[in-house]
Design a protein around this motif. Structure first.
Motif, PDB file in Angstrom:
ATOM      1  N   ARG A  75       0.878  -1.327   0.175  1.00 28.75           N
ATOM      2  CA  ARG A  75       0.019   0.131   0.073  1.00 28.75           C
ATOM      3  C   ARG A  75       1.036   1.425   0.022  1.00 28.75           C
ATOM      4  NH1 ARG A  75      -4.807  -1.104   4.421  1.00 28.75           N
ATOM      5  NH2 ARG A  75      -5.513   1.130   3.644  1.00 28.75           N
ATOM      6  N   GLY A  76       0.437   2.218  -0.676  1.00 35.08           N
ATOM      7  CA  GLY A  76       1.335   3.467  -0.605  1.00 35.08           C
ATOM      8  C   GLY A  76       1.650   3.952   0.581  1.00 35.08           C
ATOM      9  N   PHE A  82      -3.203   3.792  -0.320  1.00 34.07           N
ATOM     10  CA  PHE A  82      -3.679   3.270  -1.541  1.00 34.07           C
ATOM     11  C   PHE A  82      -3.067   2.215  -2.013  1.00 34.07           C
ATOM     12  CE2 PHE A  82      -5.676   2.922  -5.949  1.00 34.07           C
ATOM     13  CZ  PHE A  82      -7.069   3.048  -5.568  1.00 34.07           C
ATOM     14  N   PRO A  83      -3.659   0.914  -2.522  1.00 32.13           N
ATOM     15  CA  PRO A  83      -2.917  -0.145  -2.745  1.00 32.13           C
ATOM     16  C   PRO A  83      -2.092  -0.029  -4.336  1.00 32.13           C
ATOM     17  CG  PRO A  83      -5.036  -0.761  -2.425  1.00 32.13           C
ATOM     18  CD  PRO A  83      -5.056   0.773  -2.172  1.00 32.13           C
ATOM     19  N   VAL A 230       1.457   8.423 -10.179  1.00 31.49           N
ATOM     20  CA  VAL A 230       2.238   9.281  -9.053  1.00 31.49           C
ATOM     21  C   VAL A 230       2.410   8.602  -7.707  1.00 31.49           C
ATOM     22  CG1 VAL A 230       2.537  11.306  -7.524  1.00 31.49           C
ATOM     23  CG2 VAL A 230       1.418  11.396  -9.814  1.00 31.49           C
ATOM     24  N   ASN A 231       3.658   8.081  -7.216  1.00 28.44           N
ATOM     25  CA  ASN A 231       3.934   7.210  -6.044  1.00 28.44           C
ATOM     26  C   ASN A 231       4.782   7.955  -5.275  1.00 28.44           C
ATOM     27  OD1 ASN A 231       3.169   4.227  -7.683  1.00 28.44           O
ATOM     28  ND2 ASN A 231       2.167   4.743  -5.946  1.00 28.44           N
ATOM     29  N   TYR A 324      -2.939   0.839   8.783  1.00 29.95           N
ATOM     30  CA  TYR A 324      -3.864   1.552   8.326  1.00 29.95           C
ATOM     31  C   TYR A 324      -5.402   1.466   9.157  1.00 29.95           C
ATOM     32  CZ  TYR A 324      -0.431   2.656   4.552  1.00 29.95           C
ATOM     33  OH  TYR A 324       0.743   3.038   4.137  1.00 29.95           O
ATOM     34  N   GLU A 325      -5.638   0.223   9.543  1.00 29.50           N
ATOM     35  CA  GLU A 325      -6.803  -0.099   9.878  1.00 29.50           C
ATOM     36  C   GLU A 325      -6.852   0.447  11.452  1.00 29.50           C
ATOM     37  OE1 GLU A 325      -6.633  -1.406   6.324  1.00 29.50           O
ATOM     38  OE2 GLU A 325      -5.246  -2.407   7.777  1.00 29.50           O
ATOM     39  N   GLY A 326      -5.871   0.100  12.041  1.00 35.01           N
ATOM     40  CA  GLY A 326      -5.778   0.259  13.571  1.00 35.01           C
ATOM     41  C   GLY A 326      -5.722   1.644  14.021  1.00 35.01           C
TER      42      GLY A 326
END
Length: 459
Positions: A75-76, A82-83, A230-231, A324-326
């Motif tokens: 993920r970014g 974002f994946p 764009v990464n 990200y989720e936590g």
């Protein structure tokens, strides 16, 4: 400083209380050889399996490379998470237009400090990742948009690009694959707004850096109105290790929805600030345990999980999993993993005022909520900090922040509102004390409960 043991990656489940050495929680990959002599050179990078991931990628079809990165769960690492593989997949194929890869190295948010040391110590990891990504999205020209003030990093990037060219990793027919790729390193002029991907693209095209209206998104009409990915620096630099060691290896670290390793930037009132590369899902308590904790005689008061634009946490959130989720479930965002830690001597109002002054200064002025809202937030905060505020100003602060949040042209407005909301949530009493006490309770010249009880505070 980077703590990087020699024993490589750690499997999921690293939070086990039976772990004898805190350093074993770390998973040095990008930072594995930062402390070696001339770590930024091609020779050192190749001694550590450099460009092996590229060789493996070139044996696969471009679509298979995209699918592989997507399956790895990368993920970014620039903030939103974002994946990465999905972002590559959005690029239309067979459209007859040039495709571009743009690497966002315009790192400039208060507290964020991972990409610059990565580029300084290991630029070839980014270059190899760029080549793999360009092969996957069928691009023949890539750009690195670097913050122009970091001249030493700019020089090392130019040197690394020259080395890669001379070794046949850039230019025509790379490693006999038929892939042609040119890499341009562009130094920006120092505007925080250019960290927003569409403002970055406008700046790269020679225009004033301001966010674009979307749609169309960069994947359809980005740089020069062509399909563009764009990464972030760390996102692309992580790709070579995934190709070289395997997606299963990458997924063995972190959590199910946030797999892999990442760089945590620990700063502020801590004993040993620095970059700590660990699996996603580690906690701040674990990072502090291995880094020596807060500075001697002090304790944690508040901290940011992802830089100044993310809602702050307190010492009650020490055990929140840093994925990200936590972090999202706890009410903030992981962002860039910029863990700014502040002890009990820090005035929350002063800290939030300084952050808000930064956002007001860096607002591009394109949209009214951000342009006007950040200005008025600063005026109110300065009055409150100086002891000239009223209780009604606290509701006014929240109201203005609410009129900015989600209503500005880009995420700068959201970032400016986040410290306001979270500080009022956790430290409203401190704001009120500034108002009723006619000034900052942390002012050494004032006699306050903080000054009267140093032993209690420093326990």
């Amino acid at each position: 400083m980077t703590l990087a043991p020699e024993n490589g990656g750690t499997a999921r489940g690293f939070e086990s209380e039976g772990e004898s050495s805190p350093e074993k929680l770390l998973t040095p990959v990008l930072s594995a050889f930062w402390d070696e002599d001339k770590s930024w050179t091609l020779d050192v990078y190749q001694r550590h399996e450099g460009y092996e991931g590229l060789r493996k990628a070139l044996t696969m079809s471009p679509d298979d490379v995209i699918a592989y990165v997507k399956d790895s769960g990368l993920r970014g690492r620039g903030g939103a998470g974002f994946p990465t593989g999905m972002k590559w997949q959005f690029i239309p194929q067979g459209d007859g237009k040039p495709h571009y890869l743009v690497v966002n190295a315009d790192e400039s948010e208060p507290g964020t400090c991972k990409d610059i040391p990565l580029l300084f110590a290991n630029p070839h990891s980014l270059i190899e990742g760029i080549i793999i990504a360009c092969y996957a999205i069928r691009s023949s020209h890539a750009f690195i948009y670097l913050r122009g003030e970091v001249v030493p990093v700019l020089r090392r990037l130019h040197s690394a690009v020259r080395e890669a060219h001379a070794a046949g990793y850039l230019g025509k027919n790379i490693l006999g694959s038929g892939l042609d790729l040119e890499l341009t390193v562009h130094a920006g002029a120092g505007a925080y707004i250019c960290g927003e991907e569409t403002a970055l693209l406008d700046s790269l095209e020679g225009r004033r850096g301001q966010p674009r209206l979307r749609p169309p998104f960069p994947a359809v009409a980005g740089l020069y109105a062509c399909p563009t990915v764009v990464n972030n620096v760390e996102s692309i630099a992580s790709v070579p290790a995934i190709l070289n060691r395997g997606k299963e290896w990458f997924r063995s670290m972190g959590s199910e929805k946030s797999p892999g390793f990442t760089l945590y930037s620990l700063s502020g009132h801590v004993a040993s600030p620095g970059q700590y590369e660990a699996p996603l899902g580690i906690t701040l308590r674990q990072l502090l345990d291995m880094s020596g904790g807060m500075r001697p005689g002090h304790h944690l008061k508040f901290w940011t999980p992802g830089g100044s634009s993310t809602p702050m946490f307190t010492d009650e959130h020490l055990d929140v999993p840093l994925d990200y989720e936590g972090v999202g479930a706890a009410g903030s965002m992981l962002g860039t993993k910029a863990l700014q830690c502040f002890d009990e001597t820090t005035c929350v109002v002063r800290a939030v005022t300084r952050w808000t002054e930064f956002y007001a200064h860096e607002s591009c002025g394109k949209c009214t909520p951000c342009r006007e809202g950040t200005y008025w937030l600063v005026q109110l905060l300065r009055d409150i900090e100086a002891g000239k505020g009223t209780m009604a100003d606290l509701d006014k602060l929240a109201d203005i922040a609410d009129n900015i949040n989600g209503k500005s042209f880009c995420a700068l407005g959201d970032g400016a509102a986040s410290p306001i909301f979270s500080s009022l949530k956790y430290f409203r009493a401190e704001y009120e004390e500034h108002i009723t006490g006619r000034g900052c309770p942390f002012d050494p010249a004032k006699t306050t409960a903080w000054a009267d009880k140093p032993a209690e505070v420093n326990a």
